[in-house]
Write a protein that holds these residues in place. Structure first.
Motif, PDB file in Angstrom:
ATOM      1  N   GLU A  25       0.929  -1.239  -0.055  1.00  0.00           N
ATOM      2  CA  GLU A  25      -0.172   0.145   0.066  1.00  0.00           C
ATOM      3  C   GLU A  25       0.966   1.201  -0.113  1.00  0.00           C
ATOM      4  O   GLU A  25       1.786   1.395   0.808  1.00  0.00           O
ATOM      5  N   SER A  26       0.313   2.489  -0.758  1.00  0.00           N
ATOM      6  CA  SER A  26       1.325   3.464  -0.893  1.00  0.00           C
ATOM      7  C   SER A  26       1.011   4.079   0.519  1.00  0.00           C
ATOM      8  O   SER A  26      -0.062   4.287   0.979  1.00  0.00           O
ATOM      9  N   ARG A  27       2.086   4.860   0.914  1.00  0.00           N
ATOM     10  CA  ARG A  27       1.805   5.826   2.189  1.00  0.00           C
ATOM     11  C   ARG A  27       2.400   7.260   1.634  1.00  0.00           C
ATOM     12  O   ARG A  27       3.255   7.305   0.924  1.00  0.00           O
ATOM     13  N   PHE A  28       1.677   8.228   2.269  1.00  0.00           N
ATOM     14  CA  PHE A  28       2.007   9.658   1.860  1.00  0.00           C
ATOM     15  C   PHE A  28       2.477  10.408   3.221  1.00  0.00           C
ATOM     16  O   PHE A  28       2.078  10.096   4.141  1.00  0.00           O
ATOM     17  N   TYR A  29       3.360  11.251   2.894  1.00  0.00           N
ATOM     18  CA  TYR A  29       3.842  12.038   3.981  1.00  0.00           C
ATOM     19  C   TYR A  29       3.842  13.502   3.831  1.00  0.00           C
ATOM     20  O   TYR A  29       3.789  13.965   2.419  1.00  0.00           O
ATOM     21  N   THR A  30       3.768  14.351   4.813  1.00  0.00           N
ATOM     22  CA  THR A  30       3.798  15.664   4.878  1.00  0.00           C
ATOM     23  C   THR A  30       4.945  16.246   5.399  1.00  0.00           C
ATOM     24  O   THR A  30       5.274  15.777   6.579  1.00  0.00           O
ATOM     25  N   LEU A  31       5.309  17.711   5.296  1.00  0.00           N
ATOM     26  CA  LEU A  31       5.975  18.335   6.034  1.00  0.00           C
ATOM     27  C   LEU A  31       5.354  19.125   7.094  1.00  0.00           C
ATOM     28  O   LEU A  31       3.866  19.615   6.618  1.00  0.00           O
ATOM     29  N   SER A  32       5.749  19.349   8.306  1.00  0.00           N
ATOM     30  CA  SER A  32       4.749  20.040   9.332  1.00  0.00           C
ATOM     31  C   SER A  32       5.585  21.560   9.646  1.00  0.00           C
ATOM     32  O   SER A  32       6.776  21.449   9.857  1.00  0.00           O
ATOM     33  N   ALA A  33       4.754  22.511  10.180  1.00  0.00           N
ATOM     34  CA  ALA A  33       5.460  23.578  10.623  1.00  0.00           C
ATOM     35  C   ALA A  33       5.920  23.323  12.473  1.00  0.00           C
ATOM     36  O   ALA A  33       5.300  22.189  12.715  1.00  0.00           O
ATOM     37  N   ALA A  34       6.868  24.129  12.880  1.00  0.00           N
ATOM     38  CA  ALA A  34       7.479  24.016  13.912  1.00  0.00           C
ATOM     39  C   ALA A  34       6.341  24.344  15.247  1.00  0.00           C
ATOM     40  O   ALA A  34       6.036  25.495  14.982  1.00  0.00           O
ATOM     41  N   PRO A  35       6.254  23.691  16.121  1.00  0.00           N
ATOM     42  CA  PRO A  35       5.308  24.439  17.359  1.00  0.00           C
ATOM     43  C   PRO A  35       6.244  25.054  18.085  1.00  0.00           C
ATOM     44  O   PRO A  35       7.419  24.796  18.104  1.00  0.00           O
ATOM     45  N   GLY A  36       5.715  26.154  18.681  1.00  0.00           N
ATOM     46  CA  GLY A  36       6.356  27.171  19.218  1.00  0.00           C
ATOM     47  C   GLY A  36       5.535  28.303  19.879  1.00  0.00           C
ATOM     48  O   GLY A  36       4.478  28.700  19.276  1.00  0.00           O
ATOM     49  N   PRO A  37       6.219  29.191  20.516  1.00  0.00           N
ATOM     50  CA  PRO A  37       5.498  30.166  21.101  1.00  0.00           C
ATOM     51  C   PRO A  37       5.412  31.366  19.961  1.00  0.00           C
ATOM     52  O   PRO A  37       6.196  31.497  19.276  1.00  0.00           O
ATOM     53  N   ASP A  74      11.568   5.569  -3.893  1.00  0.00           N
ATOM     54  CA  ASP A  74      10.494   4.721  -3.362  1.00  0.00           C
ATOM     55  C   ASP A  74       9.123   4.874  -3.681  1.00  0.00           C
ATOM     56  O   ASP A  74       8.515   5.991  -3.459  1.00  0.00           O
ATOM     57  N   GLU A  75       8.710   3.909  -4.319  1.00  0.00           N
ATOM     58  CA  GLU A  75       7.313   4.106  -5.129  1.00  0.00           C
ATOM     59  C   GLU A  75       6.264   3.986  -4.334  1.00  0.00           C
ATOM     60  O   GLU A  75       5.190   4.420  -4.792  1.00  0.00           O
ATOM     61  N   PHE A  76       6.183   3.486  -3.019  1.00  0.00           N
ATOM     62  CA  PHE A  76       5.211   3.179  -2.287  1.00  0.00           C
ATOM     63  C   PHE A  76       5.413   4.238  -0.977  1.00  0.00           C
ATOM     64  O   PHE A  76       4.417   4.285  -0.103  1.00  0.00           O
ATOM     65  N   ASN A  77       6.401   4.932  -0.710  1.00  0.00           N
ATOM     66  CA  ASN A  77       6.453   6.192   0.111  1.00  0.00           C
ATOM     67  C   ASN A  77       6.537   7.428  -0.506  1.00  0.00           C
ATOM     68  O   ASN A  77       7.675   7.801  -1.199  1.00  0.00           O
ATOM     69  N   ARG A  78       5.565   8.519  -0.516  1.00  0.00           N
ATOM     70  CA  ARG A  78       5.424   9.481  -1.184  1.00  0.00           C
ATOM     71  C   ARG A  78       5.233  10.979  -0.535  1.00  0.00           C
ATOM     72  O   ARG A  78       4.562  10.856   0.555  1.00  0.00           O
ATOM     73  N   TRP A  79       5.671  11.869  -1.093  1.00  0.00           N
ATOM     74  CA  TRP A  79       5.098  13.112  -0.525  1.00  0.00           C
ATOM     75  C   TRP A  79       3.852  13.457  -0.675  1.00  0.00           C
ATOM     76  O   TRP A  79       3.363  13.183  -2.007  1.00  0.00           O
ATOM     77  N   ALA A  80       2.841  13.932  -0.195  1.00  0.00           N
ATOM     78  CA  ALA A  80       1.477  14.086  -0.302  1.00  0.00           C
ATOM     79  C   ALA A  80       1.096  15.192  -1.349  1.00  0.00           C
ATOM     80  O   ALA A  80       0.172  15.412  -1.935  1.00  0.00           O
ATOM     81  N   SER A  81       2.200  16.104  -1.277  1.00  0.00           N
ATOM     82  CA  SER A  81       2.010  17.536  -2.151  1.00  0.00           C
ATOM     83  C   SER A  81       3.575  17.729  -2.899  1.00  0.00           C
ATOM     84  O   SER A  81       4.467  17.301  -2.123  1.00  0.00           O
ATOM     85  N   PRO A  82       3.620  18.358  -3.938  1.00  0.00           N
ATOM     86  CA  PRO A  82       4.806  18.910  -4.550  1.00  0.00           C
ATOM     87  C   PRO A  82       5.611  19.597  -3.386  1.00  0.00           C
ATOM     88  O   PRO A  82       5.350  20.111  -2.703  1.00  0.00           O
ATOM     89  N   LEU A  83       6.987  19.212  -3.402  1.00  0.00           N
ATOM     90  CA  LEU A  83       8.081  19.427  -2.251  1.00  0.00           C
ATOM     91  C   LEU A  83       7.842  21.176  -2.524  1.00  0.00           C
ATOM     92  O   LEU A  83       8.176  21.747  -1.229  1.00  0.00           O
ATOM     93  N   SER A  84       8.012  21.781  -3.644  1.00  0.00           N
ATOM     94  CA  SER A  84       8.127  23.308  -3.387  1.00  0.00           C
ATOM     95  C   SER A  84       7.013  23.717  -2.932  1.00  0.00           C
ATOM     96  O   SER A  84       7.069  24.859  -2.102  1.00  0.00           O
ATOM     97  N   ASN A  85       5.618  23.276  -3.085  1.00  0.00           N
ATOM     98  CA  ASN A  85       4.482  23.722  -2.378  1.00  0.00           C
ATOM     99  C   ASN A  85       4.708  23.397  -0.954  1.00  0.00           C
ATOM    100  O   ASN A  85       4.291  24.406   0.036  1.00  0.00           O
ATOM    101  N   SER A  86       5.033  22.182  -0.603  1.00  0.00           N
ATOM    102  CA  SER A  86       5.061  21.734   0.870  1.00  0.00           C
ATOM    103  C   SER A  86       6.148  22.811   1.576  1.00  0.00           C
ATOM    104  O   SER A  86       5.809  23.347   2.772  1.00  0.00           O
ATOM    105  N   ILE A  87       7.258  23.070   0.956  1.00  0.00           N
ATOM    106  CA  ILE A  87       8.188  23.679   1.647  1.00  0.00           C
ATOM    107  C   ILE A  87       7.661  25.319   1.958  1.00  0.00           C
ATOM    108  O   ILE A  87       7.840  25.850   2.980  1.00  0.00           O
ATOM    109  N   ALA A  88       7.255  25.727   0.883  1.00  0.00           N
ATOM    110  CA  ALA A  88       6.718  27.096   0.883  1.00  0.00           C
ATOM    111  C   ALA A  88       5.547  27.037   2.028  1.00  0.00           C
ATOM    112  O   ALA A  88       5.328  28.242   3.111  1.00  0.00           O
TER     113      ALA A  88
END
Length: 193
Positions: A25-37, A74-88
């Motif tokens: 099964e394919s798995r999708f990953y996202t980048l996330s913002a840092a928690p902080g004050p 890795d064909e089965f571990n993917r970014w959920a959206s384009p990296l340029s969009n996720s980084i921005a």
């Protein structure tokens, strides 16, 4: 003879069905913002983008470094959206908290009406070493809109992955982007003085 042909056909169909059933099964990953004050509230506005990523990693599959000058898609571990969009998106979310302003937007164009500052990011390296670390090397420029004054710098960071898993690798990349965001926020503050 017909019975033998029928038996062969049935065997072939069973083997094909078993092969199809074993596809991971394919798995999708996202980048996330840092928690902080949150920072002291401000009225600044910032446009983030464009963000340029290396062609080697500009794809849905996570590109894993396996050795010197060698990578694996890795064909089965993917970014959920384009990296340029996720980084921005992640840098913009981080800047909201770090600069204390909700007026941070993503803008893929180089011109943006109404923003006080623009942060352009060129990622030179976005390396993923499973079970080891995430490496980010980016050149960024913050430009003040009112007079065109700019500051250019480079952020290079290697964040260890806490486990040999793709979610740990995505978390390490997210921490690296938090460092990039802090450097950009410092650049915005420096131009504001």
């Amino acid at each position: 003879m017909r019975r033998c042909a029928s038996l062969r056909t049935t065997c072939v169909l069973v083997i094909l069905a078993a092969g199809c059933a074993s596809t991971p099964e394919s798995r999708f990953y996202t980048l996330s913002a840092a928690p902080g004050p949150a920072a002291t509230p401000s009225g600044l506005s910032v446009a983030v983008g464009p963000v340029i990523v290396p062609a080697a990693v500009d794809r849905p599959q996570i590109v894993v470094t396996t050795g010197p000058n060698q990578v694996r898609l890795d064909e089965f571990n993917r970014w959920a959206s384009p990296l340029s969009n996720s980084i921005a998106r992640v840098v913009a979310e981080n800047l909201v908290a770090m600069l204390g302003t909700p007026r941070v937007t993503m803008s893929p164009q180089t011109l943006s009406a109404g923003a006080d500052y623009r942060a352009v990011i060129e990622v030179q390296q976005f390396e993923s070493a499973l079970g080891e670390a995430a490496t980010l090397d980016a050149v960024w420029t913050v430009t003040r809109a009112r007079d065109g004054k700019a500051q250019t710098a480079r952020t290079t960071v290697r964040e260890p992955a806490s486990a040999p898993a793709y979610d740990a690798l995505a978390a390490a990349h997210s921490r690296a982007l938090a460092r990039l965001s802090r450097d950009i926020a410092d650049g915005v503050r420096a131009l504001g003085n």
